[in-house]
Design a protein around this motif. Sequence first.
Motif, mmCIF file in Angstrom:
data_model
loop_
_atom_site.group_PDB
_atom_site.id
_atom_site.type_symbol
_atom_site.label_atom_id
_atom_site.label_comp_id
_atom_site.label_asym_id
_atom_site.label_seq_id
_atom_site.Cartn_x
_atom_site.Cartn_y
_atom_site.Cartn_z
ATOM 1 N N PHE A 121 1.384 -6.048 0.711
ATOM 2 C CA PHE A 121 1.261 -5.140 -0.429
ATOM 3 C C PHE A 121 0.093 -4.181 -0.245
ATOM 4 O O PHE A 121 -0.793 -4.376 0.598
ATOM 5 N N LEU A 122 0.140 -3.134 -1.059
ATOM 6 C CA LEU A 122 -0.898 -2.114 -1.086
ATOM 7 C C LEU A 122 -1.520 -2.085 -2.467
ATOM 8 O O LEU A 122 -0.843 -2.342 -3.468
ATOM 9 N N LEU A 123 -2.782 -1.726 -2.521
ATOM 10 C CA LEU A 123 -3.428 -1.331 -3.763
ATOM 11 C C LEU A 123 -3.760 0.140 -3.635
ATOM 12 O O LEU A 123 -4.467 0.553 -2.698
ATOM 13 N N VAL A 124 -3.207 0.943 -4.534
ATOM 14 C CA VAL A 124 -3.345 2.398 -4.460
ATOM 15 C C VAL A 124 -3.842 2.931 -5.798
ATOM 16 O O VAL A 124 -3.913 2.205 -6.799
ATOM 17 N N ASP A 125 -4.159 4.215 -5.820
ATOM 18 C CA ASP A 125 -4.792 4.801 -6.998
ATOM 19 C C ASP A 125 -3.826 5.451 -7.980
ATOM 20 O O ASP A 125 -4.259 5.949 -9.020
ATOM 21 N N ARG A 126 -2.516 5.448 -7.665
ATOM 22 C CA ARG A 126 -1.563 6.083 -8.587
ATOM 23 C C ARG A 126 -0.172 5.492 -8.390
ATOM 24 O O ARG A 126 0.143 4.928 -7.335
ATOM 25 N N ASP A 127 0.648 5.647 -9.415
ATOM 26 C CA ASP A 127 2.002 5.102 -9.413
ATOM 27 C C ASP A 127 2.972 6.194 -8.966
ATOM 28 O O ASP A 127 3.141 7.206 -9.658
ATOM 29 N N PRO A 128 3.637 6.023 -7.821
ATOM 30 C CA PRO A 128 4.543 7.075 -7.340
ATOM 31 C C PRO A 128 5.762 7.283 -8.235
ATOM 32 O O PRO A 128 6.431 8.306 -8.123
ATOM 33 N N LEU A 129 6.028 6.339 -9.127
ATOM 34 C CA LEU A 129 7.161 6.500 -10.033
ATOM 35 C C LEU A 129 6.806 7.364 -11.243
ATOM 36 O O LEU A 129 7.688 7.743 -12.003
ATOM 37 N N LEU A 130 5.513 7.668 -11.400
ATOM 38 C CA LEU A 130 5.064 8.454 -12.541
ATOM 39 C C LEU A 130 4.377 9.751 -12.135
ATOM 40 O O LEU A 130 4.120 10.600 -12.979
ATOM 41 N N ALA A 131 4.061 9.909 -10.853
ATOM 42 C CA ALA A 131 3.289 11.066 -10.388
ATOM 43 C C ALA A 131 4.202 12.194 -9.930
ATOM 44 O O ALA A 131 5.373 11.991 -9.593
ATOM 45 N N SER A 132 3.645 13.404 -9.900
ATOM 46 C CA SER A 132 4.358 14.564 -9.374
ATOM 47 C C SER A 132 4.423 14.477 -7.853
ATOM 48 O O SER A 132 3.639 13.748 -7.230
ATOM 49 N N PRO A 133 5.339 15.213 -7.220
ATOM 50 C CA PRO A 133 5.381 15.204 -5.755
ATOM 51 C C PRO A 133 4.039 15.560 -5.116
ATOM 52 O O PRO A 133 3.617 14.924 -4.142
ATOM 53 N N ALA A 134 3.360 16.558 -5.649
ATOM 54 C CA ALA A 134 2.065 16.946 -5.083
ATOM 55 C C ALA A 134 1.063 15.813 -5.207
ATOM 56 O O ALA A 134 0.282 15.547 -4.280
ATOM 57 N N ASP A 135 1.068 15.112 -6.339
ATOM 58 C CA ASP A 135 0.133 14.005 -6.530
ATOM 59 C C ASP A 135 0.492 12.814 -5.643
ATOM 60 O O ASP A 135 -0.394 12.102 -5.152
ATOM 61 N N ILE A 136 1.773 12.571 -5.458
ATOM 62 C CA ILE A 136 2.192 11.461 -4.595
ATOM 63 C C ILE A 136 1.647 11.671 -3.180
ATOM 64 O O ILE A 136 1.196 10.719 -2.524
ATOM 65 N N ARG A 137 1.672 12.897 -2.699
ATOM 66 C CA ARG A 137 1.144 13.192 -1.361
ATOM 67 C C ARG A 137 -0.344 12.853 -1.249
ATOM 68 O O ARG A 137 -0.824 12.571 -0.150
ATOM 69 N N GLU A 138 -1.054 12.892 -2.360
ATOM 70 C CA GLU A 138 -2.494 12.642 -2.357
ATOM 71 C C GLU A 138 -2.841 11.184 -2.625
ATOM 72 O O GLU A 138 -4.009 10.857 -2.857
ATOM 73 N N THR A 139 -1.869 10.302 -2.596
ATOM 74 C CA THR A 139 -2.118 8.888 -2.887
ATOM 75 C C THR A 139 -3.231 8.334 -2.001
ATOM 76 O O THR A 139 -3.215 8.495 -0.783
ATOM 77 N N GLU A 140 -4.188 7.670 -2.644
ATOM 78 C CA GLU A 140 -5.285 7.013 -1.913
ATOM 79 C C GLU A 140 -4.924 5.545 -1.713
ATOM 80 O O GLU A 140 -4.702 4.811 -2.675
ATOM 81 N N ILE A 141 -4.861 5.135 -0.466
ATOM 82 C CA ILE A 141 -4.547 3.741 -0.137
ATOM 83 C C ILE A 141 -5.875 2.991 -0.064
ATOM 84 O O ILE A 141 -6.665 3.185 0.866
ATOM 85 N N ARG A 142 -6.117 2.140 -1.049
ATOM 86 C CA ARG A 142 -7.417 1.484 -1.157
ATOM 87 C C ARG A 142 -7.480 0.159 -0.411
ATOM 88 O O ARG A 142 -8.518 -0.198 0.130
ATOM 89 N N GLN A 143 -6.385 -0.558 -0.404
ATOM 90 C CA GLN A 143 -6.343 -1.818 0.339
ATOM 91 C C GLN A 143 -4.940 -2.028 0.904
ATOM 92 O O GLN A 143 -3.951 -1.618 0.284
ATOM 93 N N VAL A 144 -4.880 -2.688 2.057
ATOM 94 C CA VAL A 144 -3.606 -3.058 2.678
ATOM 95 C C VAL A 144 -3.673 -4.543 3.011
ATOM 96 O O VAL A 144 -4.623 -5.005 3.648
#
Length: 545
Positions: free
Chosen positions: A514-537
């Motif tokens: 699993f990943l811990l990220v800073d935003r939900d891709p199901l709720l974000a805009s395409p531009a925001d999804i591209r900027e997803t910060e991957i905090r932990q893997v």
Amino acid sequence: MIRTMLATGAALLACPAAADTLIHNVDGVTIDEAGDVKRFTALVFDDDGRITDVLERGEDRPEGLDYAIDGEGQVMLPGMIDAHVHVMDIGFAALTLDLSDTTSLEDALAKIAEFAEDNPGRPWILGRGWNQEKWGLGRFPTAAELDAVVADRPVWLERADNHANWGNTLAIAQAGVTADTLDPPGGRIVRDAAGNPSGVFIDNAIPLVGDSVPPPRPEDRDAAFAKAQERLIANGVTAVADMGTTMADWHTFRRAGDAGSLRVRIMSYAASLDEMELIAGPAPTPWLYDDRLRLNGIKLYLDGALGSRGATLQEPYEDAPDTRGLALMTPSQLRNRMSRAALDNFQTAIHAIGDAANADVLRAIEELSDSYEGDRRWRIEHAQIVDVADLERFGQHGIIASMQPLHQTSDREMAEARLGEDRLGGAYAWRSILEAGGRLAFGSDAPVEPADAFAGIAVAISRTDANGEPFGGWRAQEAVNREQALDAFTAAAAYAGFADGRFGRLVPGERADFLLVDRDPLLASPADIRETEIRQVWIGGQRVR
């Protein structure tokens, strides 16, 4: 993050295998068996890295837990699964000359010259990523242009799509290729007006020079694999399908597994029938290293790529009326190799880009499905240009379309030039394939494109590039929704590699990837999804980044 020990030291010493870890206070998202979104707030996994419980909002914690980790309200997603990569190429690309960011021939030549000057001890200058279409060159580059910047050492550079290579005069001469050298079946030597090799070799002609390149040493391979894993994990990719695994690749993966340094999960597809048999013997291998490695089947190439006009089309290329592409196998060869694999229950993954190639694969699957029943999961890799009349056939025989969203944004202008507007109805037709009953598995084709699943999700739901172009999306009717895009990069990608039930979803019994990220891709805009910060893997209950 806050980690709390919930059991006494004595209890841990008494039953170390029973240690369970709770990660709570998360905004968890996964895809369930029905393809629907399931949300949760906490996850429990055991010492073997398997999920034992998933808690929804309001549910009480299980008793007897050993550790608790506060997720601090971050979004938890399944690890991304890239359904089509070339693992070792990712690593070697990181260790050699990278031309993928060049925007002109002059830019590329300057970068080649600089690399050669900075690496005087390298006997060959090797690299990849050039693209004459991106440069606006209107033709292939030449050996003479390479000679102008590096003439004292052979230079051998792979095109961005892996279907053409560019060499200088010394590389061609050392390989013994001359005007008298014939084009091999399924390959083409680009020639000048006098018939001499001009510098570019397409598809099956690539080995004419490529076989002269000194092979990497085992330690070179190990370094490249370590770099590939680093790149994948940094992008939140926890599992991949490796397309075209050689014996040397397989031994590299096994060395890492034996040493305990195999972190990414690899669903492997052999580069040839011989290598498939040598690696696996009479059947696909078992899962090795706690579900981190398995040889599933074979990768077959039916045609080339659009960029080098190697993809086979039913009608001539719009911008080159004298060719319909390069067939890399005859219909009989395709069926014979698919049959050989199916006899021993190996899965086939077939590269098909042009509409003629896709039509032939679909026909072959229809013909062979009567003879080879059961759960075959026939895969078509890329499926970029499909005749509209053939789209419905993806809903038959459990066909999986293994596609790469970023190809659509990279190739759309080239596809328009190669095909013309009237032949684009089945181009990168993700939604149509799903509506026909086919399955989608998404990937990147890295290093052809970056192994960036979040950029892929953004493209899949918008049909626009990083700049938001074209406005409204290119052939926007073929976009998929957010849930379908996330599924194609997680659960569906695992299913495509016979890994369902092992990893790909955050449910009890599967691996805690699993990943811990800073935003939900199901709720974000395409531009925001591209900027997803991957905090932990995390892979198998172990944090790897």
